[in-house]
Design a protein around this motif. Sequence first.
Motif, PDB file in Angstrom:
ATOM      1  N   ALA A  10       0.832  -1.220   0.000  1.00  0.00           N
ATOM      2  CA  ALA A  10       0.000   0.000   0.000  1.00  0.00           C
ATOM      3  C   ALA A  10       0.858   1.258   0.000  1.00  0.00           C
ATOM      4  CB  ALA A  10      -0.961   0.000   1.191  1.00  0.00           C
ATOM      5  N   GLY A  11       1.983   1.196  -0.676  1.00  0.00           N
ATOM      6  CA  GLY A  11       2.864   2.360  -0.755  1.00  0.00           C
ATOM      7  C   GLY A  11       3.806   2.522   0.404  1.00  0.00           C
ATOM      8  N   HIS A  12       3.668   1.710   1.465  1.00  0.00           N
ATOM      9  CA  HIS A  12       4.537   1.782   2.643  1.00  0.00           C
ATOM     10  C   HIS A  12       5.626   0.714   2.546  1.00  0.00           C
ATOM     11  CE1 HIS A  12       1.791   4.559   4.548  1.00  0.00           C
ATOM     12  NE2 HIS A  12       0.794   3.700   4.468  1.00  0.00           N
ATOM     13  N   VAL A  13       6.857   1.119   2.762  1.00  0.00           N
ATOM     14  CA  VAL A  13       7.989   0.193   2.720  1.00  0.00           C
ATOM     15  C   VAL A  13       8.346  -0.249   4.132  1.00  0.00           C
ATOM     16  CG1 VAL A  13      10.451  -0.029   2.177  1.00  0.00           C
ATOM     17  CG2 VAL A  13       8.922   1.135   0.585  1.00  0.00           C
ATOM     18  N   PHE A  14       8.606  -1.547   4.303  1.00  0.00           N
ATOM     19  CA  PHE A  14       9.137  -2.033   5.576  1.00  0.00           C
ATOM     20  C   PHE A  14      10.277  -3.000   5.305  1.00  0.00           C
ATOM     21  CE2 PHE A  14       5.492  -4.808   4.631  1.00  0.00           C
ATOM     22  CZ  PHE A  14       6.027  -6.093   4.775  1.00  0.00           C
ATOM     23  N   GLU A  15      11.103  -3.186   6.324  1.00  0.00           N
ATOM     24  CA  GLU A  15      12.319  -3.987   6.164  1.00  0.00           C
ATOM     25  C   GLU A  15      12.312  -5.169   7.126  1.00  0.00           C
ATOM     26  OE1 GLU A  15      16.381  -2.117   5.533  1.00  0.00           O
ATOM     27  OE2 GLU A  15      16.616  -2.905   7.576  1.00  0.00           O
ATOM     28  N   LEU A  16      12.655  -6.333   6.619  1.00  0.00           N
ATOM     29  CA  LEU A  16      12.752  -7.562   7.410  1.00  0.00           C
ATOM     30  C   LEU A  16      14.184  -8.079   7.358  1.00  0.00           C
ATOM     31  CD1 LEU A  16      11.590 -10.104   8.866  1.00  0.00           C
ATOM     32  CD2 LEU A  16      11.085 -11.022   6.586  1.00  0.00           C
ATOM     33  N   SER A  17      14.750  -8.381   8.538  1.00  0.00           N
ATOM     34  CA  SER A  17      16.110  -8.935   8.618  1.00  0.00           C
ATOM     35  C   SER A  17      16.051 -10.341   9.196  1.00  0.00           C
ATOM     36  CB  SER A  17      17.005  -8.053   9.495  1.00  0.00           C
ATOM     37  OG  SER A  17      17.144  -6.764   8.943  1.00  0.00           O
ATOM     38  N   HIS A 136      -9.746  -6.531   8.720  1.00  0.00           N
ATOM     39  CA  HIS A 136     -10.239  -7.893   8.575  1.00  0.00           C
ATOM     40  C   HIS A 136     -11.427  -7.820   7.627  1.00  0.00           C
ATOM     41  CE1 HIS A 136      -7.710  -9.728  11.591  1.00  0.00           C
ATOM     42  NE2 HIS A 136      -7.995  -8.769  12.431  1.00  0.00           N
ATOM     43  N   ALA A 137     -11.237  -8.275   6.403  1.00  0.00           N
ATOM     44  CA  ALA A 137     -12.291  -8.212   5.402  1.00  0.00           C
ATOM     45  C   ALA A 137     -11.928  -9.146   4.261  1.00  0.00           C
ATOM     46  CB  ALA A 137     -12.463  -6.790   4.877  1.00  0.00           C
ATOM     47  N   SER A 138     -12.938  -9.588   3.552  1.00  0.00           N
ATOM     48  CA  SER A 138     -12.739 -10.337   2.317  1.00  0.00           C
ATOM     49  C   SER A 138     -13.129  -9.417   1.178  1.00  0.00           C
ATOM     50  CB  SER A 138     -13.596 -11.611   2.314  1.00  0.00           C
ATOM     51  OG  SER A 138     -13.277 -12.424   1.200  1.00  0.00           O
ATOM     52  N   VAL A 139     -12.268  -9.312   0.170  1.00  0.00           N
ATOM     53  CA  VAL A 139     -12.430  -8.269  -0.850  1.00  0.00           C
ATOM     54  C   VAL A 139     -12.486  -8.872  -2.253  1.00  0.00           C
ATOM     55  CG1 VAL A 139     -11.566  -6.051  -1.683  1.00  0.00           C
ATOM     56  CG2 VAL A 139     -10.960  -6.848   0.613  1.00  0.00           C
ATOM     57  N   VAL A 140     -13.466  -8.410  -3.038  1.00  0.00           N
ATOM     58  CA  VAL A 140     -13.530  -8.766  -4.452  1.00  0.00           C
ATOM     59  C   VAL A 140     -13.469  -7.499  -5.290  1.00  0.00           C
ATOM     60  CG1 VAL A 140     -14.794 -10.931  -4.167  1.00  0.00           C
ATOM     61  CG2 VAL A 140     -16.059  -8.774  -4.405  1.00  0.00           C
ATOM     62  N   LEU A 173     -10.827 -12.146  -6.760  1.00  0.00           N
ATOM     63  CA  LEU A 173     -10.519 -12.016  -5.345  1.00  0.00           C
ATOM     64  C   LEU A 173      -9.285 -11.138  -5.188  1.00  0.00           C
ATOM     65  CD1 LEU A 173     -11.322 -12.985  -2.475  1.00  0.00           C
ATOM     66  CD2 LEU A 173      -9.635 -14.827  -2.758  1.00  0.00           C
ATOM     67  N   VAL A 174      -9.386 -10.117  -4.351  1.00  0.00           N
ATOM     68  CA  VAL A 174      -8.266  -9.213  -4.081  1.00  0.00           C
ATOM     69  C   VAL A 174      -7.486  -9.684  -2.856  1.00  0.00           C
ATOM     70  CG1 VAL A 174      -7.629  -6.837  -3.480  1.00  0.00           C
ATOM     71  CG2 VAL A 174      -9.487  -7.269  -5.105  1.00  0.00           C
ATOM     72  N   ASN A 175      -8.202 -10.016  -1.795  1.00  0.00           N
ATOM     73  CA  ASN A 175      -7.596 -10.501  -0.554  1.00  0.00           C
ATOM     74  C   ASN A 175      -8.718 -11.095   0.292  1.00  0.00           C
ATOM     75  OD1 ASN A 175      -6.715 -10.014   2.487  1.00  0.00           O
ATOM     76  ND2 ASN A 175      -4.839 -10.049   1.269  1.00  0.00           N
ATOM     77  N   ASP A 176      -8.407 -12.161   1.035  1.00  0.00           N
ATOM     78  CA  ASP A 176      -9.492 -12.851   1.735  1.00  0.00           C
ATOM     79  C   ASP A 176      -9.547 -12.587   3.229  1.00  0.00           C
ATOM     80  OD1 ASP A 176     -11.760 -14.562   1.516  1.00  0.00           O
ATOM     81  OD2 ASP A 176     -10.610 -16.165   2.482  1.00  0.00           O
ATOM     82  N   ASP A 177      -8.604 -11.803   3.769  1.00  0.00           N
ATOM     83  CA  ASP A 177      -8.681 -11.587   5.217  1.00  0.00           C
ATOM     84  C   ASP A 177      -8.022 -10.309   5.711  1.00  0.00           C
ATOM     85  OD1 ASP A 177      -9.505 -12.381   7.817  1.00  0.00           O
ATOM     86  OD2 ASP A 177      -7.476 -13.044   8.260  1.00  0.00           O
ATOM     87  N   ASN A 178      -6.920  -9.871   5.078  1.00  0.00           N
ATOM     88  CA  ASN A 178      -6.165  -8.737   5.623  1.00  0.00           C
ATOM     89  C   ASN A 178      -5.774  -7.728   4.548  1.00  0.00           C
ATOM     90  OD1 ASN A 178      -5.037 -11.269   7.559  1.00  0.00           O
ATOM     91  ND2 ASN A 178      -5.693  -9.413   8.620  1.00  0.00           N
ATOM     92  N   PRO A 179      -6.747  -7.099   3.902  1.00  0.00           N
ATOM     93  CA  PRO A 179      -6.409  -6.041   2.947  1.00  0.00           C
ATOM     94  C   PRO A 179      -5.994  -4.774   3.675  1.00  0.00           C
ATOM     95  CG  PRO A 179      -8.771  -6.129   3.239  1.00  0.00           C
ATOM     96  CD  PRO A 179      -8.199  -7.276   4.047  1.00  0.00           C
ATOM     97  N   TYR A 191      -5.822  -2.168  -1.039  1.00  0.00           N
ATOM     98  CA  TYR A 191      -4.633  -2.826  -1.582  1.00  0.00           C
ATOM     99  C   TYR A 191      -4.591  -4.286  -1.142  1.00  0.00           C
ATOM    100  CZ  TYR A 191      -2.802   1.943  -2.289  1.00  0.00           C
ATOM    101  OH  TYR A 191      -2.631   3.250  -2.679  1.00  0.00           O
ATOM    102  N   GLY A 192      -4.084  -5.133  -2.020  1.00  0.00           N
ATOM    103  CA  GLY A 192      -3.772  -6.488  -1.616  1.00  0.00           C
ATOM    104  C   GLY A 192      -2.583  -6.474  -0.673  1.00  0.00           C
ATOM    105  N   SER A 193      -2.387  -7.571   0.053  1.00  0.00           N
ATOM    106  CA  SER A 193      -1.294  -7.620   1.030  1.00  0.00           C
ATOM    107  C   SER A 193      -0.699  -9.025   1.069  1.00  0.00           C
ATOM    108  CB  SER A 193      -1.821  -7.241   2.426  1.00  0.00           C
ATOM    109  OG  SER A 193      -2.462  -8.348   3.039  1.00  0.00           O
ATOM    110  N   PRO A 194       0.441  -9.199   1.765  1.00  0.00           N
ATOM    111  CA  PRO A 194       1.041 -10.531   1.893  1.00  0.00           C
ATOM    112  C   PRO A 194       0.354 -11.392   2.941  1.00  0.00           C
ATOM    113  CG  PRO A 194       2.640  -8.767   2.334  1.00  0.00           C
ATOM    114  CD  PRO A 194       1.291  -8.158   2.335  1.00  0.00           C
TER     115      PRO A 194
END
Length: 444
Positions: A10-17, A136-140, A173-179, A191-194
């Motif tokens: 959604a336009g926000h960058v985050f970093e995982l180490s 918490h939503a399911s999105v089409v 389907l865009v996302n089924d639980d955490n858009p 936005y779709g998400s991981p």
Amino acid sequence: MQEKYKYQVAGHVFELSLPQDDPLHERISQYAPFRTFKDDIEPVFRLQVVSQLQAGAFLPETHQDDDGSEISAGRVDGHPCFDFLLCGKWQARLLTSDNYQEGTLYAEGDRLFGLNDALMVMFALSTAEQQTLLMHASVVSYQGGAYLMLGKSGTGKSTHTHLWLTHIAGTELVNDDNPVVRIVDGRAVVYGSPWSGKTPCYRNVHYPIGAFVQLSQAPVNEIRRIKGIEAYADLVPAVSGKRWDRRIADGLHETENWIVGHVPMYHLRCLPNEEAALTCMRAVAPTVEASRLKTVDNNEAIAEVASLLKEGHKVILPVKGQSMLPFIIGSRDSVELVIPKGPLFIGDAILAWVDNCRYVLHRIIEIRADGHLVLMGDGNIAGKEYCGLGDVVARAETVIHSDGSQTPLYSRSQLFWWKVWNTLRPIRRWILAVLRRTIFRNRI
């Protein structure tokens, strides 16, 4: 040694180490569509996975249980702490800084479960003041818009979106639980998400929101529009956040309040059958305007404009939204685009690909020493975009009005008034409010 990954959601960058030998490297494929290699965007948060649990007395604050997935929130050594449990068994601990921008995670058992929960918590909290909601939503998606189905666990959100997919042609389907929902240029975008619950759906796409639909089981299929307090009460439980933190709560409330006032919301009492999906679609689909933002899975739309320009065609682009007021009026004016043949300057209105997920027509307000550009809409009071020179598709040269008249954007008078307008940024909010009620009242 740690290996770092950057992702953009959604336009926000985050970093995982992750430690180089951590097996989680092989289990994070769901994040691949969101990976970014841009180094010019500061992450909203950083999370480091560690190999040793940081001990300390856990002082609980609250506990949440969602269908066996539990989060215990509290503090360790005075800092925010989150324990993640699955079916009653402890899985991971997340310790964060007070602003939720730095975190460490120790996970055992189902470590991917712990990692996903930790990243969601940090994403939701670090972006809460940036007009962003993890929901918490399911999105089409359907006909260029998106529809978010809300409801308690077990209500049938996934069942209902599956009915759309089965019985309504053109639905995806865009996302089924955490858009992720975000306000962008005065519009609500999902936005779709991981993260997508029990249904794998990790799509890096976004759509303008056509409507929110609160579901409840019933022996009939009937839908009605809801507003005000009722709509707010249905939206808030679907938003992830730490509401006992005043700063987080205020950020979420501001965004939720805006959405309730600007996006259609419905309550659907329904059966799990085809007619329920059709009843819902017939009520909510007309709320999608044909002029809304185009969905972008990749650079297809931008490449089409660039291709036409390179072939020597004149490209006239209708402008949507009101982010370029007062110089360009959305849904009325168009702009003539050209490929820049010389250097770009502060004050140029450019069509550019920003945040690795969308394109905008905004002004250059700063050109940095490394060549990167900072953009902002003339009608915006806050919020900037960042891009490189290679992300610029075209420059807008002329505004074409609905009566056929034209206004060059860079005439001496236009640039003078733009410079004056730029100095008025601290009080734009009030000037724009007056303009919308007077000069632009019948134009937008």
